[in-house]
Design an enzyme around this catalytic site. Structure first.
Site, PDB file in Angstrom:
ATOM      1  N   LYS A 193       0.841  -1.202   0.000  1.00 34.46           N
ATOM      2  CA  LYS A 193       0.000   0.000   0.000  1.00 34.46           C
ATOM      3  C   LYS A 193       0.874   1.248   0.000  1.00 34.46           C
ATOM      4  CE  LYS A 193      -3.694   2.408   2.454  1.00 34.46           C
ATOM      5  NZ  LYS A 193      -4.795   2.305   3.428  1.00 34.46           N
ATOM      6  N   HIS A 241      -8.874 -29.828 -32.684  1.00 33.39           N
ATOM      7  CA  HIS A 241      -9.841 -28.802 -32.292  1.00 33.39           C
ATOM      8  C   HIS A 241     -10.730 -29.277 -31.137  1.00 33.39           C
ATOM      9  CE1 HIS A 241      -8.542 -26.142 -35.419  1.00 33.39           C
ATOM     10  NE2 HIS A 241      -8.789 -27.032 -36.351  1.00 33.39           N
TER      11      HIS A 241
END
Length: 539
Positions: A149, A291
């Site tokens: 922070k 696929h």
């Protein structure tokens, strides 16, 4: 919501004067600690980390000396103190913060290097509840979040890469830049988020809560991809934490790439689909995926035989496909596989001769895994949707001969039962709607992803007819086959297509309003049909 204070701008360059270090894994500690000491940074640490630094002959202060409080409660309380968090959160150039720090004797902490208690590895080891609880880090995440922070002044390291960047900056000019500190803060917040996700996920599992009020998914970056499913999409590949007590699931995520071009998004997806399916079989087996759908699946006495039989199913679709096997590869296997263009081969091993054969195909990706995934093991499957995601347990279904309910007058032969179970296993891994014809441990035709089951049956029949022609047969490869449907036949038309293709037995879940109609159609044509009572949709 707290109002944004009017702080002075953060400085670009901060010359660190104090570092707080607390590590479970002390690899690289000596070199980094020496570099910080040489840069004039005071070292502060706790417990084993402090002892290790002192053992290197470097001066190090105990956190207890800083706070005036001893470590207590079996180590649960040692850094949760205003002296520590004030030193991390204090905005050095804000007058009120500076006054508070001066008044209470709080010195700044400019570097935090913490790797957290090994919660994830403790869970993966199968440790008991109490041991896992004790490996939930409290002080570590709190310090990481405080420092992150206040990244305007504090550089936070949560891994080897992070401390490496800090050390490099110190060696360059003795400072950390604001850009570096921001980058490290983002990485640190991601780490604590992943840590909390692991804890919350484990706890939900302990409570057998399949749908907790909040669900977090965390992953560690395995690699960035050149692009996603298409070149205009970005892509990346992440590894998730192992399932509790199971360790990392063998497969594409933890496979070693021996050779070949960088894996792409579609390569990874197809390799996963192929390897999860091939693991279903006990005999030497080969799966060819194109696929996301298998185009050929077979078992054999050897992998070479299994591959040849899988290729027979649909040699056209197999070109440029992904191949998975469930045994280590040898030279003969490799030579057979490299006769056509293949994108990826994934296997639980490959001998030196096989590797040498594959090496001649420089673009082929060879992936070696540490074993096979358990197809019936626990786990979760995720899928994103707009604004959220779906989660479900992995399909662990296993249909055995005793589970089958024979619903026709004609009973299936032992060979037909074997063929039905093989076909249904494959259908479990085919996109719905799915129809699979199979015989003698080999798929004959696969129809995948159609909007109705009749069309899937027709497409599978076309593939089987073409496969028969390629072998020089006067009949379709589906002649005498078992037909598997992953969901019930809503009408008899799909079953009639299967009979027309040459199937003599059918396996399906059952449960349609028209089951009686479908059973009657099967009886009229003299075929055997079994219900599984289990649907295996795959979308």
């Amino acid at each position: 919501m707290p109002a944004a204070p009017d702080f002075p701008p953060a400085p670009d360059a901060v010359k660190p004067v104090r570092a707080l270090i607390s590590l479970s894994d002390k690899a690289g500690l000596e070199d980094a600690a020496r570099a910080m000491h040489d840069a004039g940074v005071e070292l502060v640490s706790t417990g084993g980390t402090r002892a290790a630094i002192a053992g290197f002959g470097l001066p190090v202060k105990d956190v207890a000396d800083l706070t005036g409080f001893p470590e207590m409660m079996d180590g649960r309380v040692k850094t949760l103190h205003p002296i520590v968090h004030g030193g991390l959160l204090g905005v050095r150039d804000a007058a009120e913060h500076k006054a508070a720090m001066d008044e209470h004797g709080i010195g700044p902490i400019d570097i935090v290097w913490i790797d957290l208690y090994p919660f994830e590895s403790t869970v993966a080891s199968g440790a008991g509840f109490d041991a896992v609880i004790e490996n939930i880090d409290i002080g570590g995440p709190a310090m990481i979040r405080s420092g992150s922070k206040n990244h305007g002044y504090v550089a936070v390291a949560v891994d080897a890469a992070s401390i490496g960047e800090i050390v490099a900056a110190l060696k360059a000019d003795g400072t950390t830049s604001l850009a570096l500190r921001k980058r490290l803060a983002a990485r640190a917040f991601a780490r604590t988020a992943a840590y909390d996700a692991a804890v919350s996920g484990w706890f939900a599992g302990q409570l057998e809560d399949a749908a907790p009020a909040r669900k977090s998914i965390a992953g560690a970056l395995a690699q960035t991809l050149r692009y996603g499913e298409n070149p205009h999409q970005s892509g990346a590949f992440y590894r998730t934490a192992p399932v509790a007590g199971e360790g990392a699931r063998p497969g594409v995520a933890y496979a070693e790439q021996i050779q070949g071009k960088e894996l792409g998004y579609n390569n990874i997806a197809d390799a996963d689909a192929a390897y999860e399916l091939v693991a279903e079989f006990e005999a030497p087996a080969c799966v060819i995926v194109k696929h996301a759908n298998p185009c050929g699946v077979a078992v054999g006495h050897t992998l070479s035989e299994a591959y040849a039989r899988a290729l027979e199913c649909d040699a056209v679709s197999a070109f440029g496909g992904v191949i998975a096997v469930n045994r280590p590869l040898n030279g003969d296997d490799a030579r057979a596989i490299t006769e056509i263009f293949t994108e990826v081969v994934i296997a639980p091993g490959a001998d030196d001769e096989a590797r040498a054969v594959f090496a001649a195909k420089k673009n082929l990706r060879l992936l070696i895994t540490d074993g096979l995934p358990d197809p019936h093991g626990p786990g979760e499957v995720f899928r994103s949707v707009a604004g959220g995601f779906l989660v479900q347990s992995r399909d662990r279904s296993l249909i055995k001969p005793a589970d089958l309910k024979i619903v026709t007058r004609r009973q299936p032969t032992p060979q037909e039962i074997e063929d039905m179970l093989f076909a249904f296993t494959v259908a479990k891994h085919v996109k719905s709607n799915a129809i699979v014809y199979a015989r003698d441990g080999q798929t004959a035709g696969i129809g995948a992803g159609q909007m109705n089951r009749r069309d899937s049956a027709r497409i599978a029949a076309i593939r089987a007819k073409e496969a028969g022609e390629a072998k020089g047969l006067a009949h379709s490869l589906a002649q005498g086959s078992a037909c598997a449907s992953e969901a019930f036949f809503p009408f008899a038309d799909g079953l009639l297509e299967a009979v027309a293709a040459g199937a003599t037995s059918v396996i399906q879940p059952g449960g349609s309003m028209r089951d009686a109609e479908v059973i009657a159609a099967a009886d009229e044509r003299g075929i055997a049909m079994a219900f599984t009572g289990v649907r295996v949709f795959r979308h």
